[in-house]
Write a protein that holds these residues in place. Sequence first.
Motif, PDB file in Angstrom:
ATOM      1  N   ILE A 153       9.082   1.580  -7.552  1.00  0.00           N
ATOM      2  CA  ILE A 153       8.247   2.657  -8.076  1.00  0.00           C
ATOM      3  C   ILE A 153       8.863   3.970  -7.603  1.00  0.00           C
ATOM      4  O   ILE A 153       9.109   4.136  -6.401  1.00  0.00           O
ATOM      5  CB  ILE A 153       6.795   2.542  -7.555  1.00  0.00           C
ATOM      6  CG1 ILE A 153       6.170   1.228  -8.009  1.00  0.00           C
ATOM      7  CG2 ILE A 153       5.963   3.731  -8.030  1.00  0.00           C
ATOM      8  CD1 ILE A 153       4.818   0.931  -7.358  1.00  0.00           C
ATOM      9  N   LEU A 171       8.276  -2.328  -1.365  1.00  0.00           N
ATOM     10  CA  LEU A 171       8.206  -2.368  -2.832  1.00  0.00           C
ATOM     11  C   LEU A 171       9.554  -2.759  -3.424  1.00  0.00           C
ATOM     12  O   LEU A 171       9.624  -3.604  -4.329  1.00  0.00           O
ATOM     13  CB  LEU A 171       7.744  -1.019  -3.377  1.00  0.00           C
ATOM     14  CG  LEU A 171       6.284  -0.667  -3.087  1.00  0.00           C
ATOM     15  CD1 LEU A 171       6.015   0.799  -3.400  1.00  0.00           C
ATOM     16  CD2 LEU A 171       5.336  -1.572  -3.847  1.00  0.00           C
ATOM     17  N   SER A 207      10.320  -6.413  -2.946  1.00  0.00           N
ATOM     18  CA  SER A 207       9.492  -7.317  -3.753  1.00  0.00           C
ATOM     19  C   SER A 207       9.723  -7.120  -5.253  1.00  0.00           C
ATOM     20  O   SER A 207       9.005  -7.690  -6.074  1.00  0.00           O
ATOM     21  CB  SER A 207       8.016  -7.135  -3.411  1.00  0.00           C
ATOM     22  OG  SER A 207       7.582  -5.835  -3.755  1.00  0.00           O
ATOM     23  N   GLY A 208      10.732  -6.309  -5.614  1.00  0.00           N
ATOM     24  CA  GLY A 208      11.062  -6.117  -7.016  1.00  0.00           C
ATOM     25  C   GLY A 208      10.164  -5.151  -7.757  1.00  0.00           C
ATOM     26  O   GLY A 208      10.151  -5.123  -8.985  1.00  0.00           O
ATOM     27  N   LYS A 209       9.408  -4.344  -7.032  1.00  0.00           N
ATOM     28  CA  LYS A 209       8.501  -3.377  -7.648  1.00  0.00           C
ATOM     29  C   LYS A 209       8.978  -1.957  -7.330  1.00  0.00           C
ATOM     30  O   LYS A 209       8.329  -1.221  -6.600  1.00  0.00           O
ATOM     31  CB  LYS A 209       7.079  -3.585  -7.130  1.00  0.00           C
ATOM     32  CG  LYS A 209       6.494  -4.937  -7.470  1.00  0.00           C
ATOM     33  CD  LYS A 209       5.120  -5.093  -6.849  1.00  0.00           C
ATOM     34  CE  LYS A 209       4.556  -6.460  -7.077  1.00  0.00           C
ATOM     35  NZ  LYS A 209       4.999  -7.438  -6.086  1.00  0.00           N
ATOM     36  N   LEU A 215      -1.490  -1.231  -8.278  1.00  0.00           N
ATOM     37  CA  LEU A 215      -0.077  -1.264  -7.887  1.00  0.00           C
ATOM     38  C   LEU A 215       0.822  -1.412  -9.109  1.00  0.00           C
ATOM     39  O   LEU A 215       1.788  -0.667  -9.283  1.00  0.00           O
ATOM     40  CB  LEU A 215       0.173  -2.406  -6.900  1.00  0.00           C
ATOM     41  CG  LEU A 215       1.631  -2.742  -6.582  1.00  0.00           C
ATOM     42  CD1 LEU A 215       2.306  -1.600  -5.844  1.00  0.00           C
ATOM     43  CD2 LEU A 215       1.706  -4.017  -5.768  1.00  0.00           C
ATOM     44  N   LEU A 216       0.493  -2.337  -9.981  1.00  0.00           N
ATOM     45  CA  LEU A 216       1.336  -2.609 -11.146  1.00  0.00           C
ATOM     46  C   LEU A 216       1.262  -1.514 -12.200  1.00  0.00           C
ATOM     47  O   LEU A 216       2.136  -1.420 -13.055  1.00  0.00           O
ATOM     48  CB  LEU A 216       0.964  -3.962 -11.761  1.00  0.00           C
ATOM     49  CG  LEU A 216       1.186  -5.166 -10.846  1.00  0.00           C
ATOM     50  CD1 LEU A 216       0.712  -6.442 -11.520  1.00  0.00           C
ATOM     51  CD2 LEU A 216       2.639  -5.272 -10.436  1.00  0.00           C
ATOM     52  N   GLU A 217       0.231  -0.674 -12.144  1.00  0.00           N
ATOM     53  CA  GLU A 217       0.073   0.419 -13.106  1.00  0.00           C
ATOM     54  C   GLU A 217       0.697   1.721 -12.611  1.00  0.00           C
ATOM     55  O   GLU A 217       0.831   2.678 -13.370  1.00  0.00           O
ATOM     56  CB  GLU A 217      -1.411   0.658 -13.381  1.00  0.00           C
ATOM     57  CG  GLU A 217      -2.120  -0.540 -13.961  1.00  0.00           C
ATOM     58  CD  GLU A 217      -3.627  -0.350 -14.008  1.00  0.00           C
ATOM     59  OE1 GLU A 217      -4.100   0.789 -13.815  1.00  0.00           O
ATOM     60  OE2 GLU A 217      -4.318  -1.336 -14.227  1.00  0.00           O
ATOM     61  N   THR A 218       1.056   1.759 -11.346  1.00  0.00           N
ATOM     62  CA  THR A 218       1.565   2.989 -10.741  1.00  0.00           C
ATOM     63  C   THR A 218       2.954   3.321 -11.265  1.00  0.00           C
ATOM     64  O   THR A 218       3.859   2.495 -11.221  1.00  0.00           O
ATOM     65  CB  THR A 218       1.586   2.853  -9.207  1.00  0.00           C
ATOM     66  OG1 THR A 218       0.238   2.660  -8.746  1.00  0.00           O
ATOM     67  CG2 THR A 218       2.168   4.089  -8.550  1.00  0.00           C
ATOM     68  N   THR A 219       3.097   4.559 -11.757  1.00  0.00           N
ATOM     69  CA  THR A 219       4.391   5.013 -12.271  1.00  0.00           C
ATOM     70  C   THR A 219       5.057   6.010 -11.329  1.00  0.00           C
ATOM     71  O   THR A 219       6.223   6.333 -11.488  1.00  0.00           O
ATOM     72  CB  THR A 219       4.228   5.645 -13.665  1.00  0.00           C
ATOM     73  OG1 THR A 219       3.201   6.624 -13.612  1.00  0.00           O
ATOM     74  CG2 THR A 219       3.874   4.590 -14.702  1.00  0.00           C
TER      75      THR A 219
END
Length: 126
Positions: A77, A70, A73-75, A46-50
């Motif tokens: 993408i 997303l 939750s501050g992510k 998840l954190l590596e997804t661009t």
Amino acid sequence: MPRAPVVSVVEDDKFFRESMRRLMRSLGYPVEVFSSAADFLASPRLLETTCLIADVQMPVMGGFELHRCLLDSGKAIPTILVTAYPNDIDRARAQNDGVVCYLGKPIDETLLLWCLGGALGFEENS
């Protein structure tokens, strides 16, 4: 040194999911595939997804809900939504929600390349 873009595909249809995996690999993108939004959200990738490519209609949590989850939750993408049932209401919703592209299935590869360029912040050579 910037990291290589990782494209994550969230799709409940196994055939489409595997087709997207092959296509992304053929285009030179590292790709991860997930059969559900829950699997993606629980993944260390998840954190590596661009760039995220997600189906609009999936059991439990669809593409719109995943995108909103997303963002909340501050992510944030960059997201491309795909659907077998495109319509103007969902297209407008996608635009209003900040989705990069809203594409109908079957996917037009040229349009997908353009969307990936937008999601990853560069223009694809065609």
